[in-house]
Write an enzyme that holds these catalytic residues in place. Structure first.
Site, PDB file in Angstrom:
ATOM      1  N   ASN A  95       0.809  -1.219   0.000  1.00 47.38           N
ATOM      2  CA  ASN A  95       0.000   0.000   0.000  1.00 47.38           C
ATOM      3  C   ASN A  95       0.848   1.278   0.000  1.00 47.38           C
ATOM      4  O   ASN A  95       0.347   2.349  -0.338  1.00 47.38           O
ATOM      5  CB  ASN A  95      -0.946   0.010   1.205  1.00 47.38           C
ATOM      6  CG  ASN A  95      -2.253  -0.713   0.893  1.00 47.38           C
ATOM      7  OD1 ASN A  95      -2.637  -0.831  -0.275  1.00 47.38           O
ATOM      8  ND2 ASN A  95      -2.936  -1.212   1.918  1.00 47.38           N
ATOM      9  N   HIS A 128      -1.223  -7.966   5.162  1.00 42.96           N
ATOM     10  CA  HIS A 128       0.146  -7.477   4.948  1.00 42.96           C
ATOM     11  C   HIS A 128       0.218  -6.231   4.074  1.00 42.96           C
ATOM     12  O   HIS A 128       1.227  -6.007   3.395  1.00 42.96           O
ATOM     13  CB  HIS A 128       1.032  -8.577   4.346  1.00 42.96           C
ATOM     14  CG  HIS A 128       0.905  -9.892   5.046  1.00 42.96           C
ATOM     15  ND1 HIS A 128      -0.008 -10.838   4.669  1.00 42.96           N
ATOM     16  CD2 HIS A 128       1.542 -10.388   6.123  1.00 42.96           C
ATOM     17  CE1 HIS A 128       0.071 -11.886   5.470  1.00 42.96           C
ATOM     18  NE2 HIS A 128       0.998 -11.626   6.376  1.00 42.96           N
ATOM     19  N   CYS A 129      -0.842  -5.427   4.055  1.00 43.86           N
ATOM     20  CA  CYS A 129      -0.872  -4.195   3.239  1.00 43.86           C
ATOM     21  C   CYS A 129      -0.611  -4.481   1.765  1.00 43.86           C
ATOM     22  O   CYS A 129      -0.084  -3.629   1.043  1.00 43.86           O
ATOM     23  CB  CYS A 129       0.133  -3.156   3.750  1.00 43.86           C
ATOM     24  SG  CYS A 129      -0.003  -2.757   5.475  1.00 43.86           S
ATOM     25  N   ALA A 130      -0.958  -5.691   1.317  1.00 40.24           N
ATOM     26  CA  ALA A 130      -0.712  -6.071  -0.075  1.00 40.24           C
ATOM     27  C   ALA A 130      -2.001  -6.621  -0.686  1.00 40.24           C
ATOM     28  O   ALA A 130      -2.100  -7.809  -1.002  1.00 40.24           O
ATOM     29  CB  ALA A 130       0.415  -7.089  -0.160  1.00 40.24           C
TER      30      ALA A 130
END
Lengths: 78, 378
Positions: free
Chosen positions: B97, B335-337
């Protein structure tokens, strides 16, 4: 205040350039030190390399040869 | 505790890092804000760290190393300083992100944005890069390695392709800086964004970007620089142009100590240690009934990450059991993905991410494998 004497000042566009000049001069054993840039000098960096006038040519030639970009070289009473 | 969350931050750091921070916090003044000894000591520490980083990453000039508080800030500085409405950019499904959100913000304001898709194993197809990199694309923004699968991109290949179409390459090296080889000049990287607290083993609150000389970036923030105080605008010179406000000299002193350590031990040696632990774990969990491992492990150069799930168990429940019952620290969730999870089909379940460091021992790896076996058998 202390008595003023003629000194030579090398000014720089940014602090990083002043740091590089100091590092090179120290490694080469050239006399001088970093000081707050005197008010008469307009420079991008708040630091100037101050040395004795007699050393001016030697420092100027050295910094030029090593590719260390100084902005100006000014003689002032300081 | 067995710490297997190095992709989030390195916990085991060389002891000289903490010592350097402690010494700096009681001795360094404000850099570029005076010419007394304490201020100059901070200036010198920061400048020496710039030089070390420039040499480490193959950046031609120390003054083109800009410090930020982390990779996220560096990526915001790079992306928002280079791109704007009307521009066109290409990125990938692998991104964090920290890349996606600044790009989405610009997309909402008129940036045209295309994504190189990831397949179900988290890999890209080079034909998609070829297809999307059309004339007029201003920049490619990509990670060096996925923070979810560890899969790495061949940066030299991306750079060659980008440059052939007139585009710049911005790299997010959050998962690789300090461990994988990175050389801006040799690889053709135009802007390299890194964090100091992961593979580089420095303190949190450190990071930065390295710029190829000649690049013009708009300042992301504006403010005190210690110079040109009567000017209305931020100074144009690098690094001051992008470094408004007091730098984290204390953290940077710690980062310098970490870089000295890495240079003394050798980056390649540290990577070899981490990679061997990563593969040991991967091979240990691969065939456990009920365990699904994500990603492609055929690459010799990859981030030290193994993400997995146990059947359809919530990844959060697995991570919690590992923490509570086995004292093993891993990370669950997204995981901000987000795009990577969509590609892997783990949007709902998330994944349990194990990530390794050069200091992870074989015993720790084997204990973690046994813990996964135990949980998978329950």
């Amino acid at each position: 205040m202390r008595e003023r004497k003629p000194r030579l000042f090398f000014s720089f566009a940014a602090t990083a350039a002043a740091m590089e000049a100091e590092r090179l001069c120290r490694e080469a054993g050239l006399p001088g030190r970093l000081v707050p840039v005197p008010r008469q000098i307009t420079a991008g960096c708040g630091l100037a390399w101050m040395t004795e006038p007699a050393e001016g040519e030697r420092v100027r030639a050295f910094l030029t040869e090593r590719g260390a970009a100084y902005q100006d070289c000014v003689l002032l009473d300081f | 505790m067995i710490y297997l969350d190095s992709a989030a931050t390195s916990l085991h750091k060389p002891p000289q890092v903490a010592r350097a921070v402690a010494e700096a916090i009681s001795s360094l003044g404000n850099p570029a804000r005076g010419a007394h000894g304490a201020s100059l000591a901070a200036d010198r520490t920061i400048y020496e760290t710039r030089r070390l980083l420039a040499a480490f990453f193959g950046c031609p000039r120390a003054e083109n190393v800009v410090f930020t508080s982390n990779a996220t800030e560096a990526l915001n500085v790079a992306i928002c300083g280079l791109l704007g409405p009307g521009d066109r950019a290409v990125t990938t499904d692998l991104e964090h992100n920290s890349v996606l959100r600044p790009l989405y913000e610009l997309q909402d304001r008129g940036l045209r944005l295309d994504f190189v898709p990831a397949d179900a194993r988290g890999r890209v197809d080079w034909a998609d890069f070829e297809r999307l990199l059309v004339p007029g694309v201003k920049a490619v923004i990509c990670t060096h390695a996925s923070n979810l699968t560890g899969y790495s991109l061949d940066l030299a290949r991306v750079a060659a392709l980008a440059h052939s179409r007139g585009a710049l390459l911005i790299v997010d090296a959050s998962q690789t800086a300090g461990l994988l080889p990175i050389h801006m000049e040799d690889m053709g990287i135009d802007l390299l964004c890194f964090t100091g607290h992961k593979g580089l083993m420095g303190p949190q609150g450190t990071g930065g970007l390295c710029l190829r000389p000649g690049l013009e970036l708009r300042p992301f923030k504006r403010g005190g620089s210690g110079v040109h105080s009567f000017d209305r605008a931020q100074p144009r010179e690098y690094p001051t142009r992008l470094e408004a406000g007091t730098l984290n000299a204390h953290g940077i002193a710690g980062l310098k100590a970490a870089l000295d350590y890495i240079n003394a031990v050798g980056r390649a040696r540290l990577y070899a240690a981490e990679h061997s632990r990563t593969l040991r774990f991967y091979e240990g969990v691969l065939r456990i009934p009920g365990v699904r491992v994500y990603g492609d492990f055929s690459q010799p150069l990859r981030a030290g990450i193994v993400s997995l799930n146990i059947r359809d168990e919530d990844s959060a429940a697995v991570a919690d059991a590992l923490a509570v019952d086995f004292d093993i620290a891993v990370r669950a969730g997204a995981h901000c993905a987000p795009r990577m999870h969509r590609a892997l089909g783990t949007e709902e379940q998330g994944a349990v991410r194990f990530s390794f460091s050069p200091f992870t021992t074989e015993l720790e790896v084997d204990t973690a494998i046994e813990a996964v076996k135990t949980l998978a058998a329950e």
